[in-house]
Design a protein around this motif. Structure first.
Motif, mmCIF file in Angstrom:
data_model
loop_
_atom_site.group_PDB
_atom_site.id
_atom_site.type_symbol
_atom_site.label_atom_id
_atom_site.label_comp_id
_atom_site.label_asym_id
_atom_site.label_seq_id
_atom_site.Cartn_x
_atom_site.Cartn_y
_atom_site.Cartn_z
ATOM 1 N N UNK A 64 58.475 35.217 56.895
ATOM 2 C CA UNK A 64 59.206 34.993 58.138
ATOM 3 C C UNK A 64 58.302 34.911 59.361
ATOM 4 N N UNK A 65 57.032 35.283 59.217
ATOM 5 C CA UNK A 65 56.147 35.331 60.382
ATOM 6 C C UNK A 65 55.158 34.173 60.441
ATOM 7 N N UNK A 66 55.192 33.302 59.434
ATOM 8 C CA UNK A 66 54.227 32.210 59.359
ATOM 9 C C UNK A 66 54.944 30.876 59.584
ATOM 10 N N UNK A 67 54.318 30.007 60.365
ATOM 11 C CA UNK A 67 54.846 28.660 60.560
ATOM 12 C C UNK A 67 54.927 27.966 59.206
ATOM 13 N N UNK A 68 56.121 27.457 58.857
ATOM 14 C CA UNK A 68 56.337 26.843 57.552
ATOM 15 C C UNK A 68 56.588 25.349 57.739
ATOM 16 N N UNK A 69 55.618 24.540 57.318
ATOM 17 C CA UNK A 69 55.709 23.096 57.551
ATOM 18 C C UNK A 69 56.906 22.476 56.836
ATOM 19 N N UNK A 70 57.242 22.977 55.652
ATOM 20 C CA UNK A 70 58.382 22.426 54.908
ATOM 21 C C UNK A 70 59.689 22.679 55.647
ATOM 22 N N UNK A 71 59.860 23.891 56.168
ATOM 23 C CA UNK A 71 61.077 24.214 56.913
ATOM 24 C C UNK A 71 61.131 23.440 58.225
ATOM 25 N N UNK A 72 59.970 23.257 58.864
ATOM 26 C CA UNK A 72 59.941 22.516 60.126
ATOM 27 C C UNK A 72 60.356 21.062 59.918
ATOM 28 N N UNK A 73 59.896 20.457 58.830
ATOM 29 C CA UNK A 73 60.257 19.068 58.544
ATOM 30 C C UNK A 73 61.752 18.916 58.283
ATOM 31 N N UNK A 74 62.339 19.904 57.635
ATOM 32 C CA UNK A 74 63.773 19.837 57.304
ATOM 33 C C UNK A 74 64.637 20.099 58.524
ATOM 34 N N UNK A 75 64.205 21.006 59.390
ATOM 35 C CA UNK A 75 65.003 21.388 60.551
ATOM 36 C C UNK A 75 65.720 22.702 60.296
ATOM 37 N N UNK A 76 66.424 23.172 61.299
ATOM 38 C CA UNK A 76 67.079 24.486 61.216
ATOM 39 C C UNK A 76 68.217 24.460 60.204
ATOM 40 N N UNK A 77 68.238 25.452 59.348
ATOM 41 C CA UNK A 77 69.317 25.620 58.378
ATOM 42 C C UNK A 77 69.814 27.059 58.449
ATOM 43 N N UNK A 78 71.124 27.238 58.479
ATOM 44 C CA UNK A 78 71.718 28.572 58.454
ATOM 45 C C UNK A 78 72.151 28.899 57.033
ATOM 46 N N UNK A 79 72.204 30.191 56.743
ATOM 47 C CA UNK A 79 72.711 30.637 55.452
ATOM 48 C C UNK A 79 74.232 30.623 55.525
ATOM 49 N N UNK A 80 74.810 29.512 55.122
ATOM 50 C CA UNK A 80 76.249 29.305 55.281
ATOM 51 C C UNK A 80 77.099 30.365 54.579
ATOM 52 N N UNK A 81 76.809 30.742 53.321
ATOM 53 C CA UNK A 81 77.638 31.765 52.670
ATOM 54 C C UNK A 81 77.681 33.089 53.439
ATOM 55 N N UNK A 82 76.529 33.519 53.981
ATOM 56 C CA UNK A 82 76.514 34.773 54.725
ATOM 57 C C UNK A 82 77.235 34.632 56.061
ATOM 58 N N UNK A 83 77.074 33.493 56.712
ATOM 59 C CA UNK A 83 77.782 33.255 57.975
ATOM 60 C C UNK A 83 79.283 33.297 57.759
ATOM 61 N N UNK A 84 79.753 32.662 56.701
ATOM 62 C CA UNK A 84 81.193 32.673 56.392
ATOM 63 C C UNK A 84 81.666 34.098 56.079
ATOM 64 N N UNK A 85 80.832 34.848 55.349
ATOM 65 C CA UNK A 85 81.206 36.229 54.998
ATOM 66 C C UNK A 85 81.341 37.078 56.251
ATOM 67 N N UNK A 86 80.406 36.908 57.204
ATOM 68 C CA UNK A 86 80.489 37.703 58.433
ATOM 69 C C UNK A 86 81.693 37.291 59.266
#
Length: 572
Positions: free
Chosen positions: A528-550
């Motif tokens: 979580x503390x390191x710049x991740x090129x793969x995630x940056x290329x994809x863009x922001x993604x939320x954990x939908x199942x957890x968001x729905x649960x909350x």
């Protein structure tokens, strides 16, 4: 966004390089009125909102309010100098000052709220910043230096790192309800809701509704509100009077999560494992003063909805055998949960999840899960173990290392996460008589990624992957598995795997891990503390199942407290 590393400004910087001693700090802080200092810490903590990115405008306003203009300007200049971010006020400091105020301040003393520039109380916060690290001996070598750094960083990461309030609460509720109940009929099953209600007189639904009600009060607190009404931080016994819940239920809840100054003082005298041991605040995060209450720390309030139920049941169990049974049960529940998080995020195109894979010859489990990504495979082990306060907060390097070894590494006779992964990979990919996995052909696998996932936040500490990988490299026999390639071992906290899983429909897990490794080849940091090129290329993604649960839990709590009223969800 990767975690931002922030440092704090210390008293020694303003005192010609001479740091505050604990004795000087206690003498200085002891002049102030106990309840007023605790209230000030509570207010600052709520306003800074430590569960999200720093509130810079609020931070500047607090500095200008608590220091004379010349000193305030000097501090603000230090906050802004260079490329790094620096703070005067922060969460770990607030909790530490609260603890020391309860232990050393007078019942009647200086009221900082009635004085200009808080009557000099700001200096006490700077002094506290000198005292938040452990004084350790000069290390004998580089390995010892890194182990010392790990010891320093475990509590810092826990108290000053990023906090996932929604995710933590959602996870806890799912563990307690859906996944624990799915294990009914197994040897270690414990009916947690029944046990909890017998202890507290509250059902899970009542407890969570009341907890979310109190939590939302502090999460929505802002500077404008507090300026209009300095008492707005308080919660009284009639806080829930306009809800359908019985008064006795609300009183039971407040009694469960609150304590007064004398009780805290006795508790810390009875057991205090070190400077950063705030276990008693975590158990009872509401400070009781007369008929009013206020939060010592908002994140600790959320913790009561995270692991509070587990520890309440645990501490009420009469024997060590029953407590060990609860830990085994909780570990099995955690395994169910992580498999669900991954399965909800994987569509079997880029990643194929195999849960509880077994050897074909004996039926023994290989590891907790395997994710196949073409010619690559990730072997996963989950550990729901919790670490003791003494190991995490006492500052004893060898004690922390021993507990990590015991719970995450193991021994030849009792293998845990690291050794389990080394053993499983060695058996499956050895050149001589490799063991086959039932229903899974890994003969074309080229690269293997060992991954350890922990429920305890220790798993997200800086340097932990480096430490665990050093053990892994000693145990995995790379020659015996050639031409297969084994990567270093990666350790993620449950928060890390929750964030990673949001990207698994767009990227192979091995690609995400490799992007971490590319920017951090020694694995000194965390996912979580390191710049991740793969995630940056994809863009922001939320954990939908957890968001729905909350959202579902939030709506249910709102309906229970205020029937027919649709409240806006919390912004975290």
């Amino acid at each position: 966004m990767p975690t931002t590393l922030i440092t704090y400004i210390t008293y020694r910087e303003l005192n010609n390089g001479t740091p505050a001693t604990l004795e000087l700090f206690h003498k200085y802080l002891g002049r102030y009125e106990k309840n007023k200092v605790v209230y000030a810490c509570s207010a600052i903590n709520s306003l800074l909102k430590p569960w999200q990115r720093a509130e810079w405008d609020v931070h500047e306003a607090l500095i200008r309010k608590s220091f004379p203009p010349d000193l305030a300007n000097e501090l603000l200049a230090k906050c802004r100098e260079g490329t790094s971010i620096r703070l005067v006020f922060h969460r770990l400091q607030m909790i530490f000052v609260t603890k020391e105020a309860i232990k050393h301040c007078k019942e009647e003393g200086i009221d900082p709220g009635a004085q200009q520039y808080w009557g000099g109380l700001g200096v006490a916060f700077l002094m506290a910043n000198d005292l938040l690290h452990y004084d350790l001996p000069t290390p004998a070598n580089e390995t010892e230096r890194k182990k010392q750094t790990l010891t320093q960083l475990v509590p810092v990461g826990e108290y000053s790192g990023r906090h996932w309030l929604k995710e933590n609460i959602s996870r806890a509720y799912l563990l307690l309800t859906r996944f624990s109940k799915s294990l009914r009929g197994t040897p270690d099953f414990i009916d947690l809701e029944n046990r909890f209600e017998n202890i507290t007189g509250l059902t899970f639904d009542e407890y969570y509704a009341l907890g979310i009600g109190v939590l939302s009060h502090y999460m929505t607190m802002d500077l404008a509100t507090l300026k209009r009404d300095p008492t707005s931080l308080l919660i009284s016994r009639i806080f829930f009077q306009n809800t359908p819940l019985e008064t006795s239920k609300a009183n039971r809840f407040l009694g469960e999560i609150s304590s007064d100054a004398p009780s805290y003082a006795r508790a810390f005298k009875k057991r205090d494992q070190g400077t950063t041991d705030f276990t008693w605040f975590r158990e009872r995060p509401l400070f009781a003063h007369g008929d009013n209450f206020y939060a010592i720390d908002t994140v600790f309030l959320s913790d009561k909805l995270d692991n509070g139920v587990f520890w309440r049941v645990h501490n009420a169990l009469p024997s060590d055998a029953e407590k060990q049974k609860l830990h085994r049960f909780w570990g099995a529940t955690f395994e169910k949960y992580v498999n669900w998080v991954l399965s909800e995020s994987i569509d079997n195109s880029l990643n194929t999840l195999h849960v509880s894979p077994c050897f074909e010859d004996t039926g023994d489990q290989v590891c907790d899960a395997i994710i196949v990504c073409g010619y690559e495979a990730a072997f996963l082990e989950y550990k729901g173990s919790t670490f003791t306060a003494k190991a995490k907060y006492s500052g004893h390097v060898d004690l922390l290392a021993c507990e990590i070894d015991e719970k995450l590494v193991g021994s030849d006779g009792n293998k845990k996460g690291v050794l389990q992964l080394a053993d499983a990979i060695g058996q499956v990919f050895r050149r001589s008589s490799p063991r086959k996995i039932r229903g899974l052909d890994l003969s074309k696998t080229v690269v293997v990624y060992p991954v350890l996932i922990t429920r305890d936040s220790v798993g997200g500490s800086l340097l932990l992957s480096w430490y665990l990988n050093s053990h892994f490299q000693k145990k995995v026999n790379k020659k015996s598995i050639r031409p297969h390639i084994t990567t270093p071992l990666f350790c993620l906290s449950v928060q890390g795997v929750e964030e990673l899983s949001a990207y698994l429909r767009d990227a192979a897990i091995t690609r995400l891990l490799n992007a971490w490794y590319e920017n951090d080849p020694a694995l000194l940091s965390t996912f979580l503390a390191v710049e991740n090129s793969a995630m940056r290329e994809i863009g922001v993604r939320d954990n939908t199942p957890l968001t729905k649960a909350f959202d579902a839990l939030w709506d249910e709590a709102t309906e229970r407290l205020f029937p027919g009223h649709k409240a806006a969800p919390l912004d975290t």
